[in-house]
Design a protein around this motif. Sequence first.
Motif, PDB file in Angstrom:
ATOM      1  N   LYS A  68       2.816   1.528  -3.335  1.00 62.18           N
ATOM      2  CA  LYS A  68       1.570   1.875  -4.418  1.00 62.18           C
ATOM      3  C   LYS A  68       1.095   2.980  -4.302  1.00 62.18           C
ATOM      4  O   LYS A  68       1.238   4.376  -5.140  1.00 62.18           O
ATOM      5  CB  LYS A  68       0.766   1.720  -4.834  1.00 62.18           C
ATOM      6  N   ARG A  69       1.795   4.435  -2.926  1.00 63.34           N
ATOM      7  CA  ARG A  69       1.747   5.059  -2.727  1.00 63.34           C
ATOM      8  C   ARG A  69       2.567   6.547  -3.279  1.00 63.34           C
ATOM      9  O   ARG A  69       2.592   7.153  -3.877  1.00 63.34           O
ATOM     10  CB  ARG A  69       0.971   6.046  -1.497  1.00 63.34           C
ATOM     11  N   LYS A 120       1.088  -0.807  -0.047  1.00 63.94           N
ATOM     12  CA  LYS A 120       0.159   0.021   0.511  1.00 63.94           C
ATOM     13  C   LYS A 120       0.609   0.901   0.105  1.00 63.94           C
ATOM     14  O   LYS A 120       0.507   2.621  -0.690  1.00 63.94           O
ATOM     15  CB  LYS A 120      -0.423   0.250   0.848  1.00 63.94           C
ATOM     16  N   VAL A 142       6.777  -2.795  -6.665  1.00 64.25           N
ATOM     17  CA  VAL A 142       5.211  -3.456  -6.418  1.00 64.25           C
ATOM     18  C   VAL A 142       5.740  -4.671  -6.437  1.00 64.25           C
ATOM     19  O   VAL A 142       4.796  -5.548  -6.691  1.00 64.25           O
ATOM     20  CB  VAL A 142       4.098  -2.394  -6.654  1.00 64.25           C
ATOM     21  N   VAL A 169       7.031   1.819  -8.819  1.00 64.24           N
ATOM     22  CA  VAL A 169       6.285  -0.029 -10.268  1.00 64.24           C
ATOM     23  C   VAL A 169       7.533  -0.818  -9.395  1.00 64.24           C
ATOM     24  O   VAL A 169       7.043  -2.027  -9.426  1.00 64.24           O
ATOM     25  CB  VAL A 169       5.986   0.393 -10.921  1.00 64.24           C
TER      26      VAL A 169
END
Length: 598
Positions: free
Chosen positions: A484-485, A481, A492, A489
Amino acid sequence: MALSIFVRSGPYTAAVKRIRAGHGRGGQPREQSLPRHTSENEMQPRPAAAPLAASVPPDASAAAAAVVSILSDAEDPEDRLRASGISPDPALFPHLRRSLTALPESAFPALARWAGAASAVSLLASRGLFAASWRLLLSPASPPPPLSAFAPLVRRYARLGRAPAALRAFHFLRRHPDRYTLDDDAASPAATSLLNMAVGALCKEGHPRVAARLVERCRREGEAAPDERTYNMLLDGWSGARRLDKVRKLWLEMRQAGVRPTVVSYGTLIKALCLMQQPDQAACLLDEMREEGIEANLLTCNPIVNALAHAGRFRDAYKLLEKFPLYGVTPNISTFNSLVLGYCKYGDLAGASGVLKAMMGRGILPTAKTYNYFFIFFAKTGNVELGMNLYSKMVNNGYAPDQITYNLLIKLLSEANRVELVVQMIKEMKASGFESDLATSTMLVHLLCRTHRFEEACAEFEDMFRRGLVPQYITYRMLMKELKRLGSVELVDKLTDLMRSVPHSTKLPGSYREKEGDDAKAKRKLILEKAQAVSNVLKECKDPKELHKLKDDEETDVQVADRFDCMIGDLEVDHLSKSYFTWLIALGIFKKKEETKL
């Protein structure tokens, strides 16, 4: 708080300086000391640890591999095992267990002669090789095995919840007594020894009811009379199930049957009473034992002290300690640990400190477990200064912390957001011979995320996989989370691939809930209000005839359902709630819209 066992010449930062300076137990510097100043940004992923657990000898895996290689060779495996000089050490068995399915069945007799029939059957049954276990035990080429060799098989059945299979094994052996021999130390007749073997396996694996029925059947049929060992195992089984009513009933049956209880019988009954928080009745049994000429021991006295301390009744606990010489019992470390745990549970550090001094005055040295009770309290209350001071004094006095000690201290420092101290404590833990486990690494990742050091958190997360640890799903979700904020990328995708590479659970704790917007909160509140309305109507109209009166006489059930379906649609509830309310309404539970507020 001025307690002497926690006070040092300086505050807790002195303990941190000792850690940074690399001083080991007793304050002596190590040959390779830790750097005195370590930047928080210098934390790098640690190299992968050896897959072997620290408690297993380093040569256990190699020895097990050699045994498997010998057993895989069809030419004289028994002679080669004898010549290899490898003894059947229990540390080898976990490594052997993994390779059993790859061995030919012809190697199992050699395995049984090398490791013993009971150990071989236990290994085979643990891998689900029940048919191979039976063929090994009933082989006509070898003499009948001892009864103890069948015990692991019956117990494995019970552990897997296959109590009927365990009973079938018992009845087979009862019908074929020539298939086994009694152990040399067997003090009971053959039928009773067989019964005790089955009862012990069932009770140890949580099936006391099945065991009790088996005993009753054997007694009714006159095939085997239960002895004191049978009753002791049943008492322990019902005690583990927290069925004090069954324990008391069985105790009376035992006395009525003329079976004299032993110290083990009394110890089991005392343990059951203490588990159910009835220490006063347990203490009365000590006097009863004395009257019957049965000597008490620590196994009968310590549970009572522990129960009294757990209930905060320290005055009664000390009164019982004063009676220990009357029973011929001397308190040990476990006795004092129970008192320390009780005082720490109720936040009385002065009382716990007094117990620590008293036991040391008796010549009983505290263990890591003793200190861990203090650290549990400090971790719960967040008192970093007292925790670090006690840790420093513990190490300087020559007491070795264990894995739990380090986990508790890391938890204490993590919740205080002391990143640098956590990293240094992990280094100290590694220098003491302990590797970071799942709990330690999880706390570190969460701490790094809370302090917005996401790259280091990802490095630790990735290092967990290299050390063979699968992170918890909640840790993965939290880290994903935040990444992503931040728009990371690449990280992630990397973490997603890591989690996909191993099996893991996707369950989240019941208390976990991501931050929600106002719309989601309003929808949940609306659904709860509707559920409360359903509850109120059901409470007012419990009679089915009254429920039927809630409909108009001219309306059919389908018309009622259609009308309320439109109402629910206007309220914008989700599909599941809509279907649920429609079903309730079709049964005629609700009144008209103007009569019942949803």
